[in-house]
Design an enzyme around this catalytic site. Structure first.
Site, short mmCIF file in Angstrom:
data_model
loop_
_atom_site.label_atom_id
_atom_site.label_comp_id
_atom_site.label_asym_id
_atom_site.label_seq_id
_atom_site.Cartn_x
_atom_site.Cartn_y
_atom_site.Cartn_z
N ASP A 26 44.95 42.32 44.48
CA ASP A 26 43.49 42.39 44.58
C ASP A 26 43.09 43.86 44.75
O ASP A 26 43.71 44.60 45.49
CB ASP A 26 43.01 41.56 45.79
CG ASP A 26 41.51 41.30 45.72
OD1 ASP A 26 41.12 40.13 45.54
OD2 ASP A 26 40.72 42.27 45.83
N GLN A 79 32.40 32.97 45.46
CA GLN A 79 33.07 33.31 44.20
C GLN A 79 32.27 34.40 43.47
O GLN A 79 31.07 34.25 43.27
CB GLN A 79 33.23 32.08 43.30
CG GLN A 79 34.06 32.38 42.05
CD GLN A 79 34.38 31.14 41.21
OE1 GLN A 79 33.91 30.04 41.50
NE2 GLN A 79 35.18 31.34 40.18
N HIS A 125 40.88 31.54 40.42
CA HIS A 125 41.93 32.37 41.03
C HIS A 125 42.22 31.90 42.43
O HIS A 125 41.32 31.46 43.16
CB HIS A 125 41.55 33.86 41.02
CG HIS A 125 40.20 34.15 41.59
ND1 HIS A 125 39.04 33.96 40.88
CD2 HIS A 125 39.82 34.59 42.81
CE1 HIS A 125 38.00 34.30 41.62
NE2 HIS A 125 38.44 34.67 42.81
N HIS A 137 43.53 33.24 45.97
CA HIS A 137 43.85 34.40 46.81
C HIS A 137 45.09 34.03 47.63
O HIS A 137 45.11 32.98 48.27
CB HIS A 137 42.72 34.70 47.80
CG HIS A 137 41.42 35.10 47.19
ND1 HIS A 137 41.01 36.42 47.11
CD2 HIS A 137 40.42 34.36 46.65
CE1 HIS A 137 39.81 36.47 46.54
NE2 HIS A 137 39.42 35.23 46.25
#
Ligand code: AMP
Ligand code: ZN
Length: 120
Positions: free
Chosen positions: A36, A100, A106, A108
């Site tokens: 990230d 979001q 996705h 995390h």
């Protein structure tokens, strides 16, 4: 005009296509994982399917194999980052009100610190 949240405008589809750079930590035919850009924990990875699914809310029955594969990638990475016993947090935000910001499904995967509940 492309639809909102469409593949053509999708940041993570561009990352999959390597049109935008990312720090890839795992890749196979179905999934990609990368760091990230704004980590919220010492380990903060994003695990995504290579097919464009905008939100968890948009998963269809035909995506079942792809989505279940993402869970095995979580485990592979958690093991690689020594998080299996240390513990880790996974998060999927679905929709703007849930937080979001990138509309390509996705997960995390965060670890390396203590997490609290409930999340904000
Ligand atoms: P979410 O808010 O759940 O949609 O999560 C989107 C995540 O994508 C955030 O944690 C961002 O920091 C991350 N992000 C945005 N742009 C990039 C990028 N170019 N490379 C890596 N991560 C990104
Ligand atoms: Zn996409």
């Amino acid at each position: 005009m492309p639809k909102p949240h469409s593949e053509a405008e999708c940041l993570f589809c561009k990352i999959i296509q390597k049109k935008i750079p990312s720090k890839v930590v795992y890749e196979d035919e179905v999934a990609l994982a990368f760091e990230d850009i704004s980590p919220q924990a010492p380990t903060h990875l994003l695990i995504i399917p290579k097919i464009h699914i905008a939100r968890l809310a948009d998963i269809e029955q035909q995506d079942e194999v792809t989505v279940s594969h993402l869970f095995s990638v979580i485990r592979t990475l958690a093991k690689q980052y020594a998080l299996l016993e240390a513990g880790f947090r996974t998060v999927i935000n679905s929709g703007e009100s849930a937080g979001q910001t990138v509309f390509h499904l996705h997960i995390h995967l965060m670890g390396g610190r203590r997490f609290h509940w409930p999340p904000g």
